[in-house]
Write a protein that holds these residues in place. Sequence first.
Motif, PDB file in Angstrom:
ATOM      1  N   ASP A  87      29.606  60.461 -39.662  1.00  0.00           N
ATOM      2  CA  ASP A  87      30.954  59.893 -39.544  1.00  0.00           C
ATOM      3  C   ASP A  87      31.964  60.873 -38.950  1.00  0.00           C
ATOM      4  N   LYS A  90      31.584  60.360 -35.127  1.00  0.00           N
ATOM      5  CA  LYS A  90      31.293  58.962 -34.805  1.00  0.00           C
ATOM      6  C   LYS A  90      31.574  58.600 -33.343  1.00  0.00           C
ATOM      7  N   GLU A  91      32.446  59.335 -32.672  1.00  0.00           N
ATOM      8  CA  GLU A  91      32.668  59.066 -31.255  1.00  0.00           C
ATOM      9  C   GLU A  91      31.476  59.580 -30.439  1.00  0.00           C
ATOM     10  N   ALA A  94      28.264  57.407 -31.397  1.00  0.00           N
ATOM     11  CA  ALA A  94      28.560  55.989 -31.638  1.00  0.00           C
ATOM     12  C   ALA A  94      27.344  55.102 -31.388  1.00  0.00           C
ATOM     13  N   SER A  95      26.623  55.332 -30.314  1.00  0.00           N
ATOM     14  CA  SER A  95      25.477  54.462 -30.015  1.00  0.00           C
ATOM     15  C   SER A  95      24.345  54.674 -31.018  1.00  0.00           C
TER      16      SER A  95
END
Length: 168
Positions: A87, A90-91, A94-95
């Motif tokens: 987290d 998370k960017e 993301a996938s």
Amino acid sequence: MVVQRDTKLRIWGWAAPGEKVKITFNGKTSNATTGPDGKWFTWLSPTKAGGPYEMNIVASNAISLKNILVGDVWLCSGQSNMVHYMDLHKERYASEIAAANHTAIRQFLVPTATDLESTSDDFTKGAWKTATAKDIGRFSVVAYFFARALHEKYQVPIGIINSSVGGT
């Protein structure tokens, strides 16, 4: 949870002193009798990778542990590089987070003890989580990608026990 494959497993617990305990796992049964202190343990025979299995522990009461996998279990420990969880990134991931559906990869996150002299049972607040989009957020980034690579290579369940504390 995930337990180690191809090795004897030590199973233990508490019951009334002198109580007989019956443990059933993967079609095999083991028995134990508690000592004067109420503690008992037994060994389960080695099991090949697989699952999910159920473990039933019966004495004056009964406990049923469900969804147990047998595979390889790894201890992942360290400081901030091991603590960083999905987290927080998370960017970047993301996938990977969105696509996470690895039910055979599980993490037990050992709760951090802030008072190293504490005698509380804070360790009981830990839990096994599955590497799915719902729960992967608290998986260690390093431990997750390590577990995923192992699972892809060996095709056995992978358990990671994450015992990491930043700055220690």
